[in-house]
Write an enzyme that holds these catalytic residues in place. Structure first.
Site, short mmCIF file in Angstrom:
data_model
loop_
_atom_site.label_atom_id
_atom_site.label_comp_id
_atom_site.label_asym_id
_atom_site.label_seq_id
_atom_site.Cartn_x
_atom_site.Cartn_y
_atom_site.Cartn_z
N LYS A 113 1.01 -1.20 -0.06
CA LYS A 113 -0.12 0.11 -0.24
C LYS A 113 0.78 1.26 0.04
CE LYS A 113 -4.40 -1.86 1.59
NZ LYS A 113 -4.35 -2.79 2.45
N LYS A 220 -4.15 -11.97 -7.01
CA LYS A 220 -5.31 -12.18 -6.58
C LYS A 220 -6.18 -11.09 -6.98
CE LYS A 220 -5.24 -9.07 -2.55
NZ LYS A 220 -5.69 -8.94 -1.33
N LYS A 223 -9.89 -5.07 -5.36
CA LYS A 223 -10.35 -3.83 -5.88
C LYS A 223 -9.48 -3.14 -6.59
CE LYS A 223 -13.79 -4.17 -2.23
NZ LYS A 223 -13.87 -4.02 -1.01
P1 TYM Z 1 -10.42 -6.75 2.77
O1 TYM Z 1 -11.63 -6.02 2.87
O2 TYM Z 1 -9.40 -6.65 2.18
O3 TYM Z 1 -11.00 -8.15 2.39
C1 TYM Z 1 -12.29 -8.74 3.19
C2 TYM Z 1 -11.98 -10.25 3.25
O4 TYM Z 1 -12.02 -11.01 1.70
C3 TYM Z 1 -10.89 -11.61 1.79
N1 TYM Z 1 -10.27 -11.31 0.41
C4 TYM Z 1 -9.59 -12.51 -0.18
N2 TYM Z 1 -9.89 -13.87 -0.16
C5 TYM Z 1 -9.36 -14.57 -1.22
N3 TYM Z 1 -9.03 -14.16 -2.42
C6 TYM Z 1 -9.10 -12.81 -2.70
N4 TYM Z 1 -8.79 -12.52 -3.79
C7 TYM Z 1 -9.43 -12.11 -1.75
N5 TYM Z 1 -9.60 -10.65 -1.42
C8 TYM Z 1 -10.23 -10.42 -0.46
C9 TYM Z 1 -9.74 -10.89 2.76
O5 TYM Z 1 -8.95 -12.03 2.98
C10 TYM Z 1 -10.59 -10.65 3.84
O6 TYM Z 1 -10.86 -11.89 4.47
N6 TYM Z 1 -8.13 -6.13 7.12
C11 TYM Z 1 -9.14 -6.81 6.52
C12 TYM Z 1 -10.33 -6.24 7.25
C13 TYM Z 1 -10.41 -6.29 8.52
C14 TYM Z 1 -10.61 -7.52 9.49
C15 TYM Z 1 -10.36 -7.19 10.87
C16 TYM Z 1 -10.81 -8.92 9.22
C17 TYM Z 1 -10.32 -5.35 9.57
N7 TYM Z 1 -10.34 -5.85 10.80
C18 TYM Z 1 -10.71 -8.11 11.91
C19 TYM Z 1 -10.90 -9.89 10.18
C20 TYM Z 1 -10.57 -9.38 11.44
C21 TYM Z 1 -9.32 -6.40 5.28
O7 TYM Z 1 -8.64 -5.58 4.52
O8 TYM Z 1 -9.97 -7.20 4.53
#
Ligand code: TYM
Length: 355
Positions: A113, A220, A223
């Site tokens: 990032k 992967k 967005k």
């Molecule tokens: P975020 O918003 O990027 O993604 C949300 C969830 O989707 C999963 N994910 C994927 N899994 C498999 N393949 C992909 N291409 C893919 N893209 C996204 C992510 O692994 C995630 O589970 N930091 C986290 C949000 C968060 C969170 C937390 C999660 C904040 N606090 C506490 C769990 C517990 C995030 O940015 O996810």
């Protein structure tokens, strides 16, 4: 006996895509009956990339509607918005006192990032970390890497620890953050000589953590990669995206190794189709009779079978503002109750006492 606590969240940065669905949302729905589930919308995490305020709110609403449309039931699971729980912000400050800037700077997601924020390209093999760090510290332009991006893992650890969650269903890309959460929990316990936080683990029902690939040949689905299939995509647009997926010229000899773009299509097929369908195309690849056009058509229809019922519910749910308001109010009350209790304990343990 009280149920084990499961917690997970998704950032409010746009509509949900297949990566979010298979990495997270589908699991949320599956486990809501058997655990004390708390699913939230990480709008504070979304602020790390400085969205415009109107977009942020609209995105929170979208994700809320998508959670509900996918089948999360607010009478079974607690659904809440991260910023509705101010205790999280205070504990984030407190926990940061035990987090090293070095360990945060070494986090893969931070490096990715930060590079994006500075407009730098992806690192090449053998790239020098020191030079990169100098660029972050010494950036003279108006581009900057904000401190929220650096402390992102602290906030995520707080989300988990403040709810005393021990199971965290996430995709593969979040495992490093979970590892840090465990480290912070251990450090807190050992610094204060308490046995307060349990260590949380990923939750994948015995399967391997998922990484849903993009359709552009590598990496992967994400967005910011611009390679997503969204749950909300209309059938025509979705079919078009799948038909345009990158492939190669096809296998020339039996049992040829698979190039990454083709392997990615098979990964998606494995997630969305039946084992018979997957076997049919794997065999066709092995004996060189495969036609990628057929594979893509099949894949598009199988994806649509998953997304269509969800898409059809999203707009109805979005239109019902009263319902959405009720859901988040009820969720916030429950989430705050447990967060306030943890925060009071943490303040006490750290020596913040009332006169
Ligand atoms: P975020 O918003 O990027 O993604 C949300 C969830 O989707 C999963 N994910 C994927 N899994 C498999 N393949 C992909 N291409 C893919 N893209 C996204 C992510 O692994 C995630 O589970 N930091 C986290 C949000 C968060 C969170 C937390 C999660 C904040 N606090 C506490 C769990 C517990 C995030 O940015 O996810």
């Amino acid at each position: 006996m009280s149920k084990e606590i499961v917690l997970s969240g998704i950032r409010s940065t746009g509509n949900l895509h297949l990566g979010n669905y298979y990495g997270a949302l589908r699991k949320f729905v599956k486990i809501q009956d058997d655990y004390d589930c708390r699913f939230f919308i990480a709008d504070l995490h979304a602020l790390t990339t400085n969205p415009n305020p109107a977009d942020l709110h609209a995105n929170v609403k979208k994700i809320l509607a998508e959670y509900l449309a996918a089948g999360i039931d607010p009478d079974k699971a607690t659904i809440f918005i991260q910023s509705d729980v101010p205790e999280v912000a205070e504990m984030y400050l407190l926990l940061n006192m035990h987090v090293g800037i070095g360990e945060l700077m070494r986090t893969t997601s931070f490096k990715d990032k930060a590079r994006k924020a500075l407009g730098l390209s992806a690192p090449a093999e053998g790239d020098d970390d020191e030079a990169f760090e100098k660029q972050i510290i010494g950036s003279e332009t108006n581009k900057r890497v904000n401190a929220g991006l650096l402390t992102y893992p602290t906030l995520m650890a707080v989300d988990i620890l403040i709810q005393k969650a021990t199971k965290v269903p996430v995709g593969k890309d979040q495992l490093q953050h979970l590892e840090l959460t465990r480290r912070f929990a251990r450090r807190f316990n050992s610094f204060y000589n308490v046995d307060y936080f349990a260590e949380p683990y990923d939750f994948d029902f015995g399967g391997a953590p998922v990484k849903v690939p993009g359709l552009d040949g590598s990496g992967k689905m994400g967005k910011s990669e611009g390679n997503c299939i969204y749950l909300i995509d209309e059938p025509k647009a979705l079919r078009k995206k799948v038909m345009r997926a990158v492939t190669d010229e096809g296998p020339k000899e039996p049992n040829s190794p698979m190039a990454e773009p083709v392997a990615n299509l098979f990964s998606l097929l494995e997630l969305t189709s039946t084992p018979e369908v997957v076997k049919h195309y794997r065999d066709a690849y092995a004996d060189c009779s495969i036609r990628y056009g057929d594979l893509k058509k099949q894949l598009a229809e199988d994806i649509l079978a998953v997304t269509t019922p969800i898409r059809e519910r999203i707009n109805d749910i979005l239109a019902d503002e009263d319902y959405l308001r009720r859901v988040v109010k009820q969720g916030a009350e429950k989430a705050r109750e447990s967060a306030a209790k943890t925060l009071a304990d943490v303040r006490q343990i750290m020596g913040i006492r009332k006169f």
